[in-house]
Motif scaffolding. Sequence first.
Motif, mmCIF file in Angstrom:
data_model
loop_
_atom_site.group_PDB
_atom_site.id
_atom_site.type_symbol
_atom_site.label_atom_id
_atom_site.label_comp_id
_atom_site.label_asym_id
_atom_site.label_seq_id
_atom_site.Cartn_x
_atom_site.Cartn_y
_atom_site.Cartn_z
ATOM 1 N N VAL A 90 0.641 -1.387 0.015
ATOM 2 C CA VAL A 90 -0.158 0.066 -0.050
ATOM 3 C C VAL A 90 1.192 1.041 -0.320
ATOM 4 O O VAL A 90 0.480 2.060 -0.974
ATOM 5 C CB VAL A 90 -1.014 0.134 1.487
ATOM 6 N N LEU A 91 1.483 1.010 0.831
ATOM 7 C CA LEU A 91 2.807 2.236 0.892
ATOM 8 C C LEU A 91 4.328 2.314 0.137
ATOM 9 O O LEU A 91 5.023 2.716 0.832
ATOM 10 C CB LEU A 91 3.027 2.944 2.608
ATOM 11 N N ALA A 92 4.066 1.307 -1.162
ATOM 12 C CA ALA A 92 5.183 1.053 -1.750
ATOM 13 C C ALA A 92 5.988 2.328 -1.854
ATOM 14 O O ALA A 92 7.509 2.374 -1.326
ATOM 15 C CB ALA A 92 4.407 0.422 -2.987
ATOM 16 N N THR A 93 5.830 3.382 -2.492
ATOM 17 C CA THR A 93 6.533 4.428 -2.978
ATOM 18 C C THR A 93 7.163 5.016 -1.486
ATOM 19 O O THR A 93 8.519 5.222 -1.649
ATOM 20 C CB THR A 93 5.538 5.889 -3.400
ATOM 21 N N THR A 94 6.658 5.131 -0.490
ATOM 22 C CA THR A 94 7.281 6.283 0.867
ATOM 23 C C THR A 94 7.703 4.686 1.176
ATOM 24 O O THR A 94 9.385 5.282 1.843
ATOM 25 C CB THR A 94 6.051 6.301 1.535
ATOM 26 N N LEU A 95 7.963 3.378 1.706
ATOM 27 C CA LEU A 95 8.507 2.748 1.755
ATOM 28 C C LEU A 95 9.611 1.972 1.371
ATOM 29 O O LEU A 95 10.727 1.621 2.276
ATOM 30 C CB LEU A 95 7.724 1.698 3.503
ATOM 31 N N ASP A 96 9.428 2.007 0.190
ATOM 32 C CA ASP A 96 10.564 0.622 -0.804
ATOM 33 C C ASP A 96 12.065 1.236 -0.567
ATOM 34 O O ASP A 96 13.004 0.299 -0.234
ATOM 35 C CB ASP A 96 10.443 1.461 -2.172
ATOM 36 N N PRO A 97 12.218 2.385 -0.218
ATOM 37 C CA PRO A 97 13.629 2.711 0.020
ATOM 38 C C PRO A 97 14.248 2.646 1.407
ATOM 39 O O PRO A 97 15.580 2.370 1.725
ATOM 40 C CB PRO A 97 13.949 4.387 -0.382
ATOM 41 N N HIS A 98 13.389 2.861 2.708
ATOM 42 C CA HIS A 98 13.598 2.305 3.674
ATOM 43 C C HIS A 98 13.452 1.009 4.358
ATOM 44 O O HIS A 98 14.398 0.709 5.283
ATOM 45 C CB HIS A 98 13.113 3.196 4.251
ATOM 46 N N VAL A 99 12.844 0.298 3.886
ATOM 47 C CA VAL A 99 13.059 -0.749 4.870
ATOM 48 C C VAL A 99 14.118 -1.958 5.051
ATOM 49 O O VAL A 99 13.750 -2.004 6.330
ATOM 50 C CB VAL A 99 11.367 -1.790 4.132
ATOM 51 N N SER A 100 14.727 -1.748 3.931
ATOM 52 C CA SER A 100 15.826 -2.626 3.982
ATOM 53 C C SER A 100 16.968 -1.712 5.471
ATOM 54 O O SER A 100 17.552 -2.712 5.308
ATOM 55 C CB SER A 100 16.827 -2.175 2.750
ATOM 56 N N SER A 101 16.429 -0.587 5.741
ATOM 57 C CA SER A 101 17.555 -0.226 6.748
ATOM 58 C C SER A 101 17.175 -0.320 8.332
ATOM 59 O O SER A 101 17.831 -0.205 8.890
ATOM 60 C CB SER A 101 17.965 1.351 6.496
ATOM 61 N N PHE A 102 15.703 -0.897 8.459
ATOM 62 C CA PHE A 102 14.685 -0.826 9.502
ATOM 63 C C PHE A 102 15.914 -1.694 10.532
ATOM 64 O O PHE A 102 15.889 -2.864 9.813
ATOM 65 C CB PHE A 102 13.722 -1.941 9.160
ATOM 66 N N GLY A 103 16.259 -1.985 11.792
ATOM 67 C CA GLY A 103 16.938 -3.498 12.414
ATOM 68 C C GLY A 103 16.184 -4.809 12.914
ATOM 69 O O GLY A 103 16.904 -5.644 12.990
#
Length: 258
Positions: free
Chosen positions: A148-161
């Motif tokens: 749903v929030l692909a545009t917002t989250l795509d660049p950042h999800v991989s950096s979550f702890g």
Amino acid sequence: MRNWLPWLVVLTLLGFGSVSAQESKSFPQPVTKPKAFVVGTILHNPPYVTEHPSSGIDLDIIRAAMARSGVEVRFVHAPIARVEKLLENGSVDAITTFSTVGGLCENSDVFSEWHDGIIVPRDSNAAIRSASDLAGLKVGLFPGAEQVLATTLDPHVSSFGGKVTIFSAPLVLRMLRYNRIDAYIGDYWSIEYAQKNDLEFKNQPRLFDVAVKFPPTPRSLCIRDKEHLAMFNEGFAAAKAAGLVSGILSQYRAFIPD
């Protein structure tokens, strides 16, 4: 005597026809009830969607819009990942959605909005102004958030702890309250509603802060046939003009004092 028999038969038939005609005028024929409009939607997610009985902001607005046409609305609930399948296999006439299902249906006017953002515990010391600030933190997400929030989250999800999918707002509330997660990405109206109705937390000050508010996610019906599409759009415009939509929002909207 035999010469009167044919005339007697004719007169009898004429009389019967006259009575039948009078009866058909006096006793109207039954009117066929319009076919139910079946809508596929998600599982329990108050205040937008609740089950048993089907209600909430989105579903009550849909009912109010179709009521103008006298069409009964019936809802079929399914996990968010399977709602589209209901449309594909012909189980429903429409689905609630944030996007268009190409080739299967046509989107209605936007009738509702969901309010996603980044939510943190009230006592959090993390300085979060965007999704990029979640790097290294343990983050909860609603089911389907990355779609749903692909545009917002795509660049950042991989950096979550770390990330964990959380399936209910009351559980999100507890995980925030007891610091099981550092932040949650999801609908803050849902979290407010959960606290307002939770026996443990309802009389406490707000347990969370909304660190970031994303642009609202529009909700539409993706409808198979143009007749129902026109009914819904016209009915929604009329319901909105009559104040029914704002009345539904005020019925469910939760405000929690600081």
